[in-house]
Design an enzyme around this catalytic site. Sequence first.
Site, PDB file in Angstrom:
ATOM      1  N   THR A  32     -11.604   6.671  10.481  1.00  0.00           N
ATOM      2  CA  THR A  32     -12.205   6.060  11.989  1.00  0.00           C
ATOM      3  C   THR A  32     -11.113   7.529  12.746  1.00  0.00           C
ATOM      4  OG1 THR A  32      -9.863   5.009  11.448  1.00  0.00           O
ATOM      5  CG2 THR A  32     -11.832   3.755  10.846  1.00  0.00           C
ATOM      6  N   ARG A  69       2.947  -1.601  10.600  1.00  0.00           N
ATOM      7  CA  ARG A  69       4.241  -1.444  11.627  1.00  0.00           C
ATOM      8  C   ARG A  69       4.667  -2.879  11.734  1.00  0.00           C
ATOM      9  NH1 ARG A  69       2.470   4.170  14.743  1.00  0.00           N
ATOM     10  NH2 ARG A  69       0.404   2.834  13.807  1.00  0.00           N
ATOM     11  N   ASP A 118      -3.703   4.631  -1.956  1.00  0.00           N
ATOM     12  CA  ASP A 118      -3.992   5.333  -1.204  1.00  0.00           C
ATOM     13  C   ASP A 118      -4.360   6.279  -0.804  1.00  0.00           C
ATOM     14  OD1 ASP A 118      -5.906   5.409   0.924  1.00  0.00           O
ATOM     15  OD2 ASP A 118      -4.204   4.500   2.487  1.00  0.00           O
ATOM     16  N   ASP A 154     -13.833  15.045  -4.716  1.00  0.00           N
ATOM     17  CA  ASP A 154     -13.642  16.200  -5.562  1.00  0.00           C
ATOM     18  C   ASP A 154     -14.607  16.573  -6.584  1.00  0.00           C
ATOM     19  OD1 ASP A 154     -12.667  18.795  -6.705  1.00  0.00           O
ATOM     20  OD2 ASP A 154     -10.693  18.553  -6.044  1.00  0.00           O
ATOM     21  N   LYS A 189      -7.125   8.204  -1.512  1.00  0.00           N
ATOM     22  CA  LYS A 189      -8.725   9.271  -1.338  1.00  0.00           C
ATOM     23  C   LYS A 189      -8.764  10.570  -1.846  1.00  0.00           C
ATOM     24  CE  LYS A 189      -8.281   7.375   3.785  1.00  0.00           C
ATOM     25  NZ  LYS A 189      -5.957   6.910   3.913  1.00  0.00           N
ATOM     26  N   LYS A 210       0.323  -1.230  -0.351  1.00  0.00           N
ATOM     27  CA  LYS A 210      -0.072  -0.278   0.422  1.00  0.00           C
ATOM     28  C   LYS A 210       0.312   1.283   0.230  1.00  0.00           C
ATOM     29  CE  LYS A 210      -2.180   1.675   3.733  1.00  0.00           C
ATOM     30  NZ  LYS A 210      -2.380   3.547   3.271  1.00  0.00           N
TER      31      LYS A 210
END
Length: 238
Positions: free
Chosen positions: A122, A213, A59, A64, A61, A32
């Site tokens: 989130t 991680r 990714d 517009d 996002k 990603k």
Amino acid sequence: MQSEIYCALDTSDIGQAENLAGQLSGQVDGLKIGMEYFYAHGANGYRKLANAQMPIFLDLKLHDIPNTVAQAVHALAQLEPRLLNVHGGGGAAMMRAAADAAAQASDSGLAPPTMLAVTVLTSLAEGDLHAMGIKGTPREQVLRLAALARANGMQGVVCSAHEIEALRTEMGDDFKLIVPGIRLAGSDAHDQKRVMTPEQAQSAGADILVIGRAITEADNMAAAAQAIKAGLAAQDGD
Ligand code: C5P
């Protein structure tokens, strides 16, 4: 079904990203790449990581007006990411324009990306939604936006682990659920508050687990990825 693993390369350091991609090639199902890397290094930086021959979730996002997002999807589709996302909050017409632009990639002989919607970040709690005039709970808003996303050509959503079951029930089996916020049992939760283990997320019905991680900070990244995959395979075989 066994969940796939995409490793989040959360760095803007091109050498570090190339090193991660090289070490993880063949060990995970995809990579990603997010805003911090793409805005720093653009399409050329993307191509350096694509050299690792791994599917890529881009990714970014997008959010517009429909025409602008469609043009952005058209431009990004030239890179042939496996997955690409837009904000569901951009609305029905924006998602439809994005889905149509993605599908058109095949006219040019390109593999169209699977299109995903981001529902509710989130980082937003119920109070934050109310401050924006959005009534109800975050979960209600997630389900509402997921239904709108599917009705407008999106093939899945990015969701938190705790929304998997409700989305799977509401949206059926063909809708892709991409899930970050995964932690190994007994490990550091870092800044993630609502976490699940890979096995929990898989049994809830996740298609792809986005793991950063827990893999990238391991002393041996390949071994960490293999251990996660082995746990998922063992559970899937139960
Ligand atoms: O290191 P960690 O496993 O927490 O990385 C998770 C990845 O998923 C990061 O790229 C993070 O930005 C992303 N993400 C997340 N939570 C969300 C949406 C995306 O952690 N709700």
